[in-house]
Motif scaffolding. Structure first.
Motif, PDB file in Angstrom:
ATOM      1  N   UNK A   1       5.146  19.513  -2.586  1.00  0.00           N
ATOM      2  CA  UNK A   1       4.213  20.500  -2.041  1.00  0.00           C
ATOM      3  C   UNK A   1       4.425  20.649  -0.532  1.00  0.00           C
ATOM      4  N   UNK A   2       4.552  19.512   0.153  1.00  0.00           N
ATOM      5  CA  UNK A   2       4.767  19.529   1.595  1.00  0.00           C
ATOM      6  C   UNK A   2       6.115  20.156   1.952  1.00  0.00           C
ATOM      7  N   UNK A   3       7.164  19.791   1.214  1.00  0.00           N
ATOM      8  CA  UNK A   3       8.512  20.282   1.510  1.00  0.00           C
ATOM      9  C   UNK A   3       8.617  21.793   1.325  1.00  0.00           C
ATOM     10  N   UNK A   4       8.107  22.290   0.204  1.00  0.00           N
ATOM     11  CA  UNK A   4       8.159  23.727  -0.051  1.00  0.00           C
ATOM     12  C   UNK A   4       7.347  24.486   0.995  1.00  0.00           C
ATOM     13  N   UNK A   5       6.158  23.971   1.311  1.00  0.00           N
ATOM     14  CA  UNK A   5       5.325  24.608   2.319  1.00  0.00           C
ATOM     15  C   UNK A   5       5.975  24.624   3.681  1.00  0.00           C
ATOM     16  N   UNK A   6       6.639  23.524   4.044  1.00  0.00           N
ATOM     17  CA  UNK A   6       7.283  23.421   5.349  1.00  0.00           C
ATOM     18  C   UNK A   6       8.486  24.348   5.465  1.00  0.00           C
ATOM     19  N   UNK A   7       9.316  24.388   4.409  1.00  0.00           N
ATOM     20  CA  UNK A   7      10.554  25.171   4.466  1.00  0.00           C
ATOM     21  C   UNK A   7      10.323  26.649   4.159  1.00  0.00           C
ATOM     22  N   UNK A   8       9.465  26.954   3.185  1.00  0.00           N
ATOM     23  CA  UNK A   8       9.318  28.328   2.723  1.00  0.00           C
ATOM     24  C   UNK A   8       7.959  28.940   3.022  1.00  0.00           C
ATOM     25  N   UNK A   9       7.026  28.114   3.495  1.00  0.00           N
ATOM     26  CA  UNK A   9       5.705  28.628   3.821  1.00  0.00           C
ATOM     27  C   UNK A   9       4.855  28.919   2.594  1.00  0.00           C
ATOM     28  N   UNK A  10       3.728  29.576   2.824  1.00  0.00           N
ATOM     29  CA  UNK A  10       2.789  29.892   1.746  1.00  0.00           C
ATOM     30  C   UNK A  10       3.439  30.777   0.690  1.00  0.00           C
ATOM     31  N   UNK A  11       4.331  31.682   1.130  1.00  0.00           N
ATOM     32  CA  UNK A  11       5.003  32.574   0.179  1.00  0.00           C
ATOM     33  C   UNK A  11       5.820  31.780  -0.828  1.00  0.00           C
ATOM     34  N   UNK A  12       6.426  30.681  -0.373  1.00  0.00           N
ATOM     35  CA  UNK A  12       7.208  29.845  -1.272  1.00  0.00           C
ATOM     36  C   UNK A  12       6.341  29.174  -2.316  1.00  0.00           C
ATOM     37  N   UNK A  13       5.159  28.743  -1.916  1.00  0.00           N
ATOM     38  CA  UNK A  13       4.239  28.066  -2.835  1.00  0.00           C
ATOM     39  C   UNK A  13       3.597  29.037  -3.831  1.00  0.00           C
ATOM     40  N   UNK A  14       3.645  30.334  -3.509  1.00  0.00           N
ATOM     41  CA  UNK A  14       3.064  31.321  -4.422  1.00  0.00           C
ATOM     42  C   UNK A  14       4.142  32.186  -5.078  1.00  0.00           C
ATOM     43  N   UNK A  15       5.370  31.668  -5.146  1.00  0.00           N
ATOM     44  CA  UNK A  15       6.429  32.417  -5.831  1.00  0.00           C
ATOM     45  C   UNK A  15       6.043  32.615  -7.297  1.00  0.00           C
ATOM     46  N   UNK A  16       6.354  33.799  -7.785  1.00  0.00           N
ATOM     47  CA  UNK A  16       6.082  34.083  -9.189  1.00  0.00           C
ATOM     48  C   UNK A  16       4.624  34.322  -9.509  1.00  0.00           C
ATOM     49  N   UNK A  17       3.796  34.561  -8.488  1.00  0.00           N
ATOM     50  CA  UNK A  17       2.360  34.748  -8.749  1.00  0.00           C
ATOM     51  C   UNK A  17       2.101  36.003  -9.583  1.00  0.00           C
ATOM     52  N   UNK A  18       2.800  37.105  -9.264  1.00  0.00           N
ATOM     53  CA  UNK A  18       2.562  38.366  -9.993  1.00  0.00           C
ATOM     54  C   UNK A  18       2.854  38.227 -11.487  1.00  0.00           C
ATOM     55  N   UNK A  19       4.074  37.786 -11.876  1.00  0.00           N
ATOM     56  CA  UNK A  19       4.303  37.599 -13.316  1.00  0.00           C
ATOM     57  C   UNK A  19       3.437  36.487 -13.898  1.00  0.00           C
ATOM     58  N   UNK A  20       3.069  35.504 -13.051  1.00  0.00           N
ATOM     59  CA  UNK A  20       2.197  34.432 -13.515  1.00  0.00           C
ATOM     60  C   UNK A  20       0.835  34.962 -13.922  1.00  0.00           C
ATOM     61  N   UNK A  21       0.284  35.868 -13.117  1.00  0.00           N
ATOM     62  CA  UNK A  21      -1.024  36.449 -13.424  1.00  0.00           C
ATOM     63  C   UNK A  21      -0.966  37.309 -14.685  1.00  0.00           C
ATOM     64  N   UNK A  22       0.085  38.132 -14.776  1.00  0.00           N
ATOM     65  CA  UNK A  22       0.215  38.995 -15.956  1.00  0.00           C
ATOM     66  C   UNK A  22       0.448  38.141 -17.207  1.00  0.00           C
ATOM     67  N   UNK A  23       1.273  37.094 -17.058  1.00  0.00           N
ATOM     68  CA  UNK A  23       1.530  36.191 -18.189  1.00  0.00           C
ATOM     69  C   UNK A  23       0.238  35.524 -18.660  1.00  0.00           C
ATOM     70  N   UNK A  24      -0.549  35.020 -17.709  1.00  0.00           N
ATOM     71  CA  UNK A  24      -1.795  34.360 -18.079  1.00  0.00           C
ATOM     72  C   UNK A  24      -2.754  35.320 -18.772  1.00  0.00           C
ATOM     73  N   UNK A  25      -2.801  36.558 -18.274  1.00  0.00           N
ATOM     74  CA  UNK A  25      -3.703  37.537 -18.875  1.00  0.00           C
ATOM     75  C   UNK A  25      -3.274  37.863 -20.301  1.00  0.00           C
ATOM     76  N   UNK A  26      -1.963  38.079 -20.481  1.00  0.00           N
ATOM     77  CA  UNK A  26      -1.453  38.428 -21.809  1.00  0.00           C
ATOM     78  C   UNK A  26      -1.500  37.228 -22.745  1.00  0.00           C
ATOM     79  N   UNK A  27      -0.896  36.107 -22.317  1.00  0.00           N
ATOM     80  CA  UNK A  27      -0.775  34.949 -23.194  1.00  0.00           C
ATOM     81  C   UNK A  27      -2.131  34.354 -23.538  1.00  0.00           C
TER      82      UNK A  27
END
Length: 312
Positions: A50-76
């Protein structure tokens, strides 16, 4: 309405747990088919990841795939929890007025398969996007998608529309085992808590405590299937869409066991719990409370009928 409420509940949980899903995915891909000590460890544990991804890629890195994740959760989960809710309200999961473990397990597995196969294309895209990382901390195969829409278009262009369902067979054991473990334990613990009068039937703590127990059960039951599923979805493929690392589910399972041992199938266990634990608690809690809210504000006749059905 059952399907809409279920999907909305899962999306609410996803917003909070997606960073942990990113961590889990990368830890499951780290050292893929490599013996311990033969690869560079970018993520030592869930907190370091969690720390490494946040440090290297920032908040955007920690929220990668959020859009398909939300649609997947809604559908599945809309299909999975919505189907289970209909089965529950029909009285199928009860035997002599009591929750049947066998019937809830069967109903949960069936609902999980329906949701998992339907949502498989979005899980595929989500996995690709979450595994994409800055080269210094990258693990597993790296796709170069620019976002959800670009990923869907690229897969369809290269492998056709059905290419979106590549690896969907991996969703069957993952979602059936996970859903059966989650929903059967959730229903059983809810009934037990009420029977023991730990909390009153209408207390928020009934669904919260049942969700907490269900989260532990589902993580231990589901993690090996989740690791295999992640690797199958993320593996590189040739121009025909054939996997270049694994021939199928059994091949991936056996290769992981042979190269990495039993611990390889439980890679990212901590991340899985920190992700699945809160997600299970939140989604089941939101699901239960949204259903109660809807029943309380629906027409008296319908609300009364549903109450009679669900209190068997």
């Amino acid at each position: 309405m059952d399907f809409l409420l279920s999907g909305g509940a899962a999306c609410g949980a996803c917003v909070f747990t997606n960073p942990l899903e990113v961590v889990k995915t990368r830890m499951q891909l780290q050292g893929e088919l490599r013996s311990r000590g033969s690869y560079q460890v970018h993520y030592r544990n869930v907190f370091h990841a969690f720390y490494t991804i946040g440090k290297v890629e920032g908040l955007a890195g920690l929220q990668r795939g959020l859009a398909p994740g939300l649609v997947y959760q809604f559908v599945m989960n809309g299909i999975r929890l919505g189907s289970y809710s209909l089965i529950e309200s029909s009285g199928y999961i009860y035997t002599d007025g009591r929750v049947s473990t066998f019937k809830t397990t069967l109903a949960g597995a069936a609902a999980g398969v329906a949701g998992g196969v339907t949502g498989s294309p979005l899980y595929l895209v989500k996995t690709h996007l979450q595994s994409q990382a800055t080269s210094s901390i990258a693990v597993g195969h790296q796709y170069q998608h620019r976002g959800m829409v670009h990923a869907i278009a690229a897969i369809c262009r290269e492998h056709g529309f059905m290419g979106l369902w590549r690896g969907s067979f991996a969703a069957v054991p993952r979602t059936s085992v996970g859903s059966a473990a989650q929903l059967s334990s959730f229903s059983a613990i809810k009934e037990l808590v009420v029977d023991l009068k730990v909390f009153s039937k209408d207390s928020l703590m009934v669904s919260l405590s049942a969700g907490m127990v269900a989260s532990v059960v589902v993580v231990f039951a589901m993690t090996p299937f989740d690791v295999v599923s992640t690797r199958l979805y993320n593996q590189p493929v040739d121009h025909l869409g054939k996997g270049q690392l694994y021939r199928g589910y059994v091949d991936c399972f056996s290769k992981t066991m042979r190269k990495e041992g039993l611990t390889g199938l439980y890679k990212g266990l901590g991340a899985s719990y920190f992700r699945l634990g809160p997600h299970t608690v939140l989604s089941l809690f939101f699901w239960e409370e949204l259903r109660k809210l809807y029943q309380n504000h629906s027409s008296p006749g319908r609300g009364q009928a549903r109450e009679i059905d669900t209190s068997r």
